[in-house]
Write a protein that holds these residues in place. Structure first.
Motif, short mmCIF file in Angstrom:
data_model
loop_
_atom_site.label_atom_id
_atom_site.label_comp_id
_atom_site.label_asym_id
_atom_site.label_seq_id
_atom_site.Cartn_x
_atom_site.Cartn_y
_atom_site.Cartn_z
N VAL A 1 0.84 -1.21 0.00
CA VAL A 1 0.00 0.00 0.00
C VAL A 1 0.87 1.25 0.00
O VAL A 1 0.62 2.21 -0.77
N TYR A 2 1.90 1.27 0.83
CA TYR A 2 2.76 2.44 0.93
C TYR A 2 3.51 2.68 -0.39
O TYR A 2 3.62 3.82 -0.87
N VAL A 3 4.04 1.60 -0.97
CA VAL A 3 4.79 1.75 -2.24
C VAL A 3 3.85 2.21 -3.35
O VAL A 3 4.24 3.05 -4.20
N PHE A 4 2.62 1.71 -3.37
CA PHE A 4 1.67 2.13 -4.42
C PHE A 4 1.39 3.64 -4.32
O PHE A 4 1.40 4.35 -5.32
N VAL A 5 1.15 4.11 -3.08
CA VAL A 5 0.91 5.55 -2.90
C VAL A 5 2.15 6.35 -3.26
O VAL A 5 2.07 7.41 -3.89
#
Length: 394
Positions: free
Chosen positions: A137-141
């Motif tokens: 999730v963090y990498v996608f954002v």
């Protein structure tokens, strides 16, 4: 220090213009450099070393993944990225390094501190799933918000760090799944204190199922396979692993297990066979009657004779006496006592002639047995008609 004599000149690699002479000189040079080892043996040593190294690394896979995760992110950040000024989410990458360090600390702490074979490393598995979800999730954002308008080096560093972070978090999860599956399989086999290979675990569980074994000291199969229980479970009794060829005899006060193979039921039931002849298979250190499973039955069929595969004391299903239960002169784990036990076994089975087949330490036991009979020190009517030594440990 060079492998050749220092008083002699160093070997010349090429001294002749002829192709054949040059090839022979090259072979002699390589032979002297590698102390006479052939190329095939060098290759075998190399393969053996690589297999041992891979096996060792597989035992510390979670720690290796953690080191690679954090190390790679630090190298990419300090070598490829040139961040100046205050941190900004859409242009800085220091947060990716912090995410990697946090992920490593959490996973390794759950693996080393909260997991064991009793709970099948479930905390480590759940932690790996959680860190994978948070990382993705963090990498996608971060990928969506990051500005790639800076230098090309920074852009490539950002892409690599995003990719490495996602791949390493996935590797943590795969390691956790592997560790959990292995611990769960050992738990089901009731071998929580051993380190057997998966193939051996499968064989042990199949052996219990083949015997229709449904309970162990009041515990049902369902209770035994319940991985949520933290209660200690007893060891499985020997009868779980006994098959139609298994036999037990008491020799020198120790219950010895052996397997009897024959080419006919009539010969198996005969005391000593038709002529008191049998082939006796003696395993080495760490082996057992199970070690001969691929050759014993075929040997009995082709030779038309009985074949006995023994479990020496301390191995297989034979009794394992404690140190305080025997005198030093009758130590069942010593070769001298095992020679006497072999004589007792042959005498009880009515054997008059035997062929000994020994592997590793079993080869030394075979030689000691034959020597005792040749010296006339054994008071038994027994003759060693032949002997075969397989990689003997002399």
């Amino acid at each position: 220090m060079p492998p050749w004599n220092q008083d002699e000149p160093a070997p010349e690699l090429l001294t002749s213009d002829e192709g054949k002479g040059s090839l022979q000189q090259l072979r002699r040079f390589c032979s002297r450099i590698f102390c006479g080892l052939s190329c095939s043996r060098i290759c075998n040593y190399t393969v053996f070393f690589c297999v041992c190294l891979a096996s060792l690394l597989s035992q510390v896979a979670p720690v290796m993944v953690a080191v690679i995760d954090t190390g790679t992110m630090l190298v990419l950040y300090f070598v490829c990225h040139t961040e100046e000024g205050d941190f900004h989410f859409d242009s800085g990458l220091i947060d990716m390094v912090g995410l990697s360090v946090a992920r490593t600390i959490v996973n390794i702490t759950s693996y080393l501190g909260c997991g064991d074979r009793q709970n099948c490393h479930k905390p480590y598995l759940y932690t790996a799933y959680a860190t994978l979800s948070v990382t993705l999730v963090y990498v996608f954002v971060k990928v969506c918000k990051y500005h790639y308008t800076s230098s090309s080096d920074d852009a490539w560093a950002a892409v690599l760090m995003f990719l490495v972070s996602a791949v390493c978090s996935l590797a943590h999860m795969l390691c956790a799944q592997s560790v959990h599956a292995t611990a769960k399989k050992r738990r089901k086999a009731q071998l929580t204190s051993s380190r057997l290979a998966p193939s051996e675990q499968d064989w042990l569980m199949e052996a219990g199922a083949a015997q229709g074994y449904s309970s162990v000291e009041g515990k049902s199969k369902r209770a035994l396979s319940d991985t949520d229980s933290d209660d200690e479970v007893p060891d499985l009794p020997c009868k779980v692993f006994v098959d139609s060829q298994s036999r037990f005899l008491t020799c020198e006060g120790v219950e010895v297990h052996y397997k009897l193979f024959s080419h006919s039921e009539r010969q198996a039931e005969a005391d000593g066979g038709d002529d008191g002849f049998a082939v006796v298979l003696l395993h080495g250190f760490g082996g057992g009657a199970f070690s001969w499973r691929l050759v014993a039955e075929e040997l009995a069929r082709r030779g038309g004779t009985r074949v006995l595969a023994l479990d020496r004391p301390g191995f297989g299903l034979s009794e394992r006496p404690y140190r305080h239960s025997f005198l030093e002169t009758s130590n069942p784990y010593s070769l001298h006592t095992q020679v006497k036990m072999l004589f007792s076994l042959c005498q009880q089975l009515g054997l008059k002639r035997i062929v000994l087949v020994g592997h590793a330490d079993g080869g030394l036991l075979s030689l000691m047995t034959s020597a005792r009979l040749m010296e006339g020190a054994a008071e038994v009517d027994l003759k060693v008609a032949g002997m075969a030594l397989v990689a003997p440990n002399l």
